[in-house]
Design an enzyme around this catalytic site. Structure first.
Site, short mmCIF file in Angstrom:
data_model
loop_
_atom_site.label_atom_id
_atom_site.label_comp_id
_atom_site.label_asym_id
_atom_site.label_seq_id
_atom_site.Cartn_x
_atom_site.Cartn_y
_atom_site.Cartn_z
N LYS A 116 -0.31 0.62 0.11
CA LYS A 116 -1.73 0.74 0.50
C LYS A 116 -2.15 2.19 0.28
O LYS A 116 -1.32 3.11 0.29
CB LYS A 116 -1.96 0.33 1.95
CG LYS A 116 -1.16 1.11 3.02
CD LYS A 116 -1.79 2.40 3.48
CE LYS A 116 -0.94 3.15 4.50
NZ LYS A 116 -1.36 4.52 4.76
N ASP A 134 1.03 -0.12 10.77
CA ASP A 134 0.47 -0.53 9.48
C ASP A 134 0.92 -1.93 9.05
O ASP A 134 0.45 -2.44 8.04
CB ASP A 134 0.86 0.46 8.37
CG ASP A 134 0.08 1.77 8.48
OD1 ASP A 134 -0.97 1.78 9.15
OD2 ASP A 134 0.52 2.76 7.87
P1 ATP Z 1 3.02 5.15 6.73
O1 ATP Z 1 1.92 5.53 5.81
O2 ATP Z 1 2.92 3.73 7.26
O3 ATP Z 1 3.29 6.16 7.83
P2 ATP Z 1 4.96 6.05 4.83
O4 ATP Z 1 4.59 5.52 3.49
O5 ATP Z 1 4.55 7.47 5.10
O6 ATP Z 1 4.36 5.08 5.91
P3 ATP Z 1 7.54 4.82 4.61
O7 ATP Z 1 7.84 4.91 3.15
O8 ATP Z 1 7.13 3.50 5.13
O9 ATP Z 1 6.49 5.94 5.04
O10 ATP Z 1 8.89 5.31 5.35
C1 ATP Z 1 8.87 6.06 6.51
C2 ATP Z 1 10.27 6.10 7.14
O11 ATP Z 1 10.72 4.78 7.41
C3 ATP Z 1 11.33 6.77 6.29
O12 ATP Z 1 12.01 7.71 7.10
C4 ATP Z 1 12.29 5.66 5.90
O13 ATP Z 1 13.63 6.08 5.88
C5 ATP Z 1 12.08 4.61 6.99
N1 ATP Z 1 12.19 3.23 6.49
C6 ATP Z 1 12.69 2.19 7.16
N2 ATP Z 1 12.63 1.07 6.43
C7 ATP Z 1 12.06 1.38 5.26
C8 ATP Z 1 11.72 0.65 4.10
N3 ATP Z 1 11.98 -0.67 3.98
N4 ATP Z 1 11.13 1.30 3.08
C9 ATP Z 1 10.84 2.62 3.21
N5 ATP Z 1 11.16 3.37 4.27
C10 ATP Z 1 11.76 2.77 5.30
#
Ligand code: ATP
Length: 285
Positions: free
Chosen positions: A10, A136
């Site tokens: 997203k 989210d």
């Molecule tokens: P958001 O915008 O919802 O805060 P993000 O894109 O910044 O999310 P993600 O890539 O979802 O962040 O990952 C955040 C944390 O979650 C990381 O520290 C990662 O190790 C952990 N994590 C747990 N499961 C997953 C997964 N399936 N894919 C990615 N990261 C994951």
């Protein structure tokens, strides 16, 4: 038995912080839309009653900390399922990027298990279940275009944005959403005009959409990581019509009407940023 689910990233077209609640969560207002940068989630039925998870990315845990694992556990508990599943995730969405990759994997697991185990829950029921996994996740269950309120879990679907290309630039750092929210000072935030953005989408007005997108968390992430601010400036100089940080960053999003310009911006940014992508909106007119 094997099931496949697509887990789209997203982007935030807006992110506003309205206040802090007694439970410690911030009250937010976000317009989010899904893009065609997609993880691939494979679900394999297991004969036992356990959950296994593996992802082809060194930053993603292959155990109960994985949001996909948490989703499978929540689903099994809620619907009293005694079957097991192996979840294999092909990660294409950058991790800790503000693109909701982990949340989308979790949402894909909820949708996929719903089919695999013939539970027939509605998307609304899956979104409600997803709330306990992450703010989210409810949005990602639908993966369309929506206004998210509360702490991000209340979803109101919106009309699709006008057609455009999206250039994503992700510097080689991960940003902790928790750290950024801890630094929020409500008196200092610059608030985007959420209503104007919704109106622009309703009218299909790309110029107005581009000039109104905004993120109240940008200045906090820019202070922590000045390189993210520089990438935003580069994207503006390169001629993207609208530029905004997604989530708590560090990914910078540029909206562009024509592919040729998107390609020029992409080429210009590749020298400054390790990961640059051109993608399209999944939900578009
Ligand atoms: P958001 O915008 O919802 O805060 P993000 O894109 O910044 O999310 P993600 O890539 O979802 O962040 O990952 C955040 C944390 O979650 C990381 O520290 C990662 O190790 C952990 N994590 C747990 N499961 C997953 C997964 N399936 N894919 C990615 N990261 C994951």
């Amino acid at each position: 038995m094997v099931f496949f689910e697509r887990a789209p990233a997203k982007i935030n077209l807006s992110l506003d912080v309205l206040g802090k609640r007694d439970d410690g969560f911030h009250e937010v207002e976000m317009i989010m839309t899904a893009i065609d940068l997609v993880d691939r989630v494979e679900l394999h039925a297991l004969s036992g009653d356990h959950i296994e998870v593996s992802a082809d990315n060194q930053y993603v845990p292959n155990d109960e900390r994985n949001l996909a694992y948490k989703a499978a556990l929540a689903f099994k508990n809620k619907y009293h399922i005694n079957n097991g599943v192996r979840i294999e995730i092909e990660k294409n969405i950058p991790v800790s990027a503000g693109l909701g990759g982990g949340s989308s994997d979790a949402a894909a697991v909820l949708r996929g298990l719903n089919q695999m185990w013939s539970v027939h829950a509605t998307l609304k029921e899956l979104a409600d279940l997803g709330e306990c996994i992450g703010s989210d996740v409810p949005f990602c269950v639908y993966s369309t275009t929506a206004l998210a309120t509360g702490h991000g879990e209340k979803i109101h679907e919106l009309v699709s944005p006008p057609f455009c290309y999206v250039v994503l630039a992700k510097p080689n750092i991960g940003v902790s959403t928790k750290t950024v929210f801890q630094k929020v000072n409500l008196d200092e935030l610059h608030h985007p005009n959420t209503n104007k953005i919704i109106q622009a989408m309703e009218k299909g007005d790309f110029a107005s959409l581009s000039s109104n997108i905004g993120n109240a968390l940008e200045n906090i992430t820019f202070c922590l990581h000045p390189n993210v601010k520089r990438i935003k400036e580069k994207m503006v100089q390169a001629g993207a019509a609208g530029v905004v940080m997604s989530g708590s960053g560090p990914t910078i999003v540029g909206l562009v009407e024509h592919y040729s310009k998107a390609k020029r911006i992409y080429n210009g940014l590749r020298g400054f940023c390790e990961e640059v992508y051109i993608v399209r909106l999944l939900d578009r007119r």
